[in-house]
Each structure stands twice: as structure tokens, then as C-alpha cells.
Design a protein around this motif. Sequence first.
Motif, PDB file in Angstrom:
ATOM      1  N   PRO A 170       0.832  -1.211   0.000  1.00 27.35           N
ATOM      2  CA  PRO A 170       0.000   0.000   0.000  1.00 27.35           C
ATOM      3  C   PRO A 170       0.866   1.260   0.000  1.00 27.35           C
ATOM      4  O   PRO A 170       1.873   1.348   0.704  1.00 27.35           O
ATOM      5  CB  PRO A 170      -0.805  -0.131   1.295  1.00 27.35           C
ATOM      6  N   GLY A 171       0.477   2.222  -0.839  1.00 25.69           N
ATOM      7  CA  GLY A 171       1.199   3.484  -0.911  1.00 25.69           C
ATOM      8  C   GLY A 171       2.496   3.425  -1.685  1.00 25.69           C
ATOM      9  O   GLY A 171       3.190   4.445  -1.807  1.00 25.69           O
ATOM     10  N   LYS A 172       2.856   2.280  -2.247  1.00 22.94           N
ATOM     11  CA  LYS A 172       4.099   2.126  -2.993  1.00 22.94           C
ATOM     12  C   LYS A 172       3.856   2.322  -4.489  1.00 22.94           C
ATOM     13  O   LYS A 172       2.779   2.040  -5.008  1.00 22.94           O
ATOM     14  CB  LYS A 172       4.694   0.736  -2.764  1.00 22.94           C
ATOM     15  N   ASP A 173       4.898   2.793  -5.172  1.00 24.36           N
ATOM     16  CA  ASP A 173       4.862   2.896  -6.628  1.00 24.36           C
ATOM     17  C   ASP A 173       5.298   1.554  -7.205  1.00 24.36           C
ATOM     18  O   ASP A 173       6.454   1.130  -7.013  1.00 24.36           O
ATOM     19  CB  ASP A 173       5.805   4.001  -7.109  1.00 24.36           C
ATOM     20  N   LEU A 174       4.389   0.900  -7.912  1.00 25.49           N
ATOM     21  CA  LEU A 174       4.634  -0.466  -8.387  1.00 25.49           C
ATOM     22  C   LEU A 174       4.511  -0.535  -9.903  1.00 25.49           C
ATOM     23  O   LEU A 174       3.539  -0.054 -10.481  1.00 25.49           O
ATOM     24  CB  LEU A 174       3.637  -1.428  -7.740  1.00 25.49           C
ATOM     25  N   LEU A 175       5.510  -1.133 -10.530  1.00 29.01           N
ATOM     26  CA  LEU A 175       5.524  -1.383 -11.969  1.00 29.01           C
ATOM     27  C   LEU A 175       5.363  -2.873 -12.226  1.00 29.01           C
ATOM     28  O   LEU A 175       6.066  -3.684 -11.614  1.00 29.01           O
ATOM     29  CB  LEU A 175       6.855  -0.917 -12.578  1.00 29.01           C
ATOM     30  N   GLU A 176       4.441  -3.227 -13.129  1.00 30.52           N
ATOM     31  CA  GLU A 176       4.403  -4.601 -13.609  1.00 30.52           C
ATOM     32  C   GLU A 176       4.952  -4.637 -15.027  1.00 30.52           C
ATOM     33  O   GLU A 176       4.449  -3.968 -15.927  1.00 30.52           O
ATOM     34  CB  GLU A 176       3.000  -5.196 -13.595  1.00 30.52           C
ATOM     35  N   VAL A 177       5.991  -5.449 -15.223  1.00 36.43           N
ATOM     36  CA  VAL A 177       6.592  -5.638 -16.541  1.00 36.43           C
ATOM     37  C   VAL A 177       5.918  -6.842 -17.201  1.00 36.43           C
ATOM     38  O   VAL A 177       6.052  -7.968 -16.737  1.00 36.43           O
ATOM     39  CB  VAL A 177       8.109  -5.870 -16.419  1.00 36.43           C
ATOM     40  N   THR A 187       1.686   1.032 -12.288  1.00 34.16           N
ATOM     41  CA  THR A 187       2.001   1.284 -13.695  1.00 34.16           C
ATOM     42  C   THR A 187       2.119  -0.062 -14.387  1.00 34.16           C
ATOM     43  O   THR A 187       2.841  -0.949 -13.917  1.00 34.16           O
ATOM     44  CB  THR A 187       3.327   2.057 -13.841  1.00 34.16           C
ATOM     45  N   GLY A 188       1.421  -0.237 -15.500  1.00 39.08           N
ATOM     46  CA  GLY A 188       1.491  -1.464 -16.264  1.00 39.08           C
ATOM     47  C   GLY A 188       2.198  -1.240 -17.586  1.00 39.08           C
ATOM     48  O   GLY A 188       1.876  -0.304 -18.323  1.00 39.08           O
ATOM     49  N   SER A 195       6.900  -9.000 -12.096  1.00 39.29           N
ATOM     50  CA  SER A 195       6.769  -9.586 -13.425  1.00 39.29           C
ATOM     51  C   SER A 195       6.463 -11.065 -13.262  1.00 39.29           C
ATOM     52  O   SER A 195       7.193 -11.782 -12.570  1.00 39.29           O
ATOM     53  CB  SER A 195       8.057  -9.391 -14.238  1.00 39.29           C
ATOM     54  N   ASN A 196       5.396 -11.511 -13.903  1.00 37.98           N
ATOM     55  CA  ASN A 196       4.933 -12.885 -13.718  1.00 37.98           C
ATOM     56  C   ASN A 196       4.878 -13.613 -15.064  1.00 37.98           C
ATOM     57  O   ASN A 196       4.027 -13.329 -15.903  1.00 37.98           O
ATOM     58  CB  ASN A 196       3.538 -12.877 -13.074  1.00 37.98           C
ATOM     59  N   GLY A 197       5.812 -14.532 -15.282  1.00 35.25           N
ATOM     60  CA  GLY A 197       5.772 -15.357 -16.480  1.00 35.25           C
ATOM     61  C   GLY A 197       6.077 -14.610 -17.756  1.00 35.25           C
ATOM     62  O   GLY A 197       5.522 -14.930 -18.807  1.00 35.25           O
TER      63      GLY A 197
END
Length: 269
Positions: free
Chosen positions: A62-69, A88-89, A133-135
Motif C-alpha cells: 500500500p502506498g508504494k509505486d509499483l511497476l508490472e513488466v 504502472t502497467g 513480473s509474472n511469467g
Amino acid sequence: MSTTATEIKRRTREQWGNDPCGAIYGDGYDIGSREFFDNVEAHRYQVYAPWMRAVMEFDGFPGKDLLEVGCGMGSDLLQFARGGARVTGLDYTPKSIELTRRRFAVYDIPGRFTVGDAENLPFPDHSFDVVYSNGVLHHTPDTQRAIDEVYRVLRPGGTAKVMLYHRQSLYYWLVIILRFGILRGELAKSTAEEIMSRYVEYSETGARPLVRAYTRDEVLRMFGKFGERNTAVRQLTREELHLPSFVPDAVVHRLGERWGWNVIITARK
């Protein structure tokens, strides 16, 4: 970028552009509708991988800046957003970003979305608290470069959580090597990577994207720039191995924790 790498990436974009990951589980509903997304989500977390919510820590940032690659249709990214992360996606396939943007709009949840390459992330150094990053990174020609990019865009103390296919899994040895490679004779004319390309990410278009699998030790070495590194193994289904119904679910779960098809590393910068 070499011609070979360019072709690999073209096939990857073709694969996921024509056959978005998980879309089959929304069959019967208009793609992009709430019912479509609801059904895709239910299958992913209730049937296919019920372990995922806890292991991937969807509520842990929570409250974190998260990037999914490699966000695909945004299934996991949405879970992190619901858990309070600012998300961010990024995906190499424009169709995936279109569906992710639509998904977030359907549920009225904010997020940022962009088309981009895992090997050349379009973000400044130290942009994110978490990169997930998942798979995905086992499909890009230079997996190590992609991991180095994850390290670059993470802030000091940030967390990387990445799933790669596991070469020490029962699926790899019993299905890829034994069933297809030996019993069908495909190892006589193909590498294990070529066999995985044909069967692991099946596509009606015949795109055949690059597919690699790694041991736990190899994964730890690839993340060697990071400080604390921990791995977990998950994902084994009785359907994949044709396990009979009398094998208890608890046994299948325990086998998956040792010889599952997913190796997940959590690494801190």
C-alpha cells in the motif's frame, strides 16, 4: 538488436496480440466487459493458482509505486491496485495495454499504462518501489538485460518479485522432456526450448514465442546484483500431470512447493 532478437519479439507480440493470456476463461462474454474480466479473475485465483494472492503479496505494498513488466490484461496489476499500490502497467503488446486500460476503467481504479520493452524500460533510474513480473522475462531474448533493467528502475531498498519457469519441475521433466522429447522423439530434432515454444504457449496462429526455463540456482545468479534474495516454487496441477483423483489435494500442493512449474524470486535492492 539482432535480426534473431527482432524476430523473437515479433512472434511474442503476435502471440499475445492474437491470444491474450487468460482470455479463454472469459469465453461466452464480450471481451472487455465486466463479466469477461470477472470470469478471467475467478479462474486465475480460485482454480488455476489459488496460492498466488499470498505468495505474490497483492496486499503487501500500500502506498508504494509499483511497476508490472508484462502486465497482460492487467489481472495481477489490478490486485496490487486494490491493495493500495500506485500502479504502472507495461507490456510489449498494444492489445494487452488496451485491455488493461479497459479493465481498470470498468472497475474505476486508477493506473498508468504504456507499451514498452522489458529490455529497455522507458523509465528513469530509481522510479519504483516495487517491480513485479509474472511469467514474462523468460520470453524475452536477453532475460539478464531485462533483470538488470528491473534493478535500474528500482529505488534503493525496493523489491523485485519475478516469476520464471522452473527447469527442475515435474512438468518440465515429465511433460516436456519425457512425453514430448523422448516418447514422441522430438528431442532428436529439437532443443528443449523449441519443444516448449511449441507446447507451453500454444497459439492457433503458430507464433511460437521464445520460452526458457531456469533452475533456482540460475535464478539466484541472475539476480546477483540484489541484496536479499529468496525463492519459492509453486504451480502444479493434477491435470498437467494426469494425476488420478485419488491423489489428495494436499499431496498435489506439497509436490507443487518442491517441483512446481513456477519459481518466484523476491529480491531487495
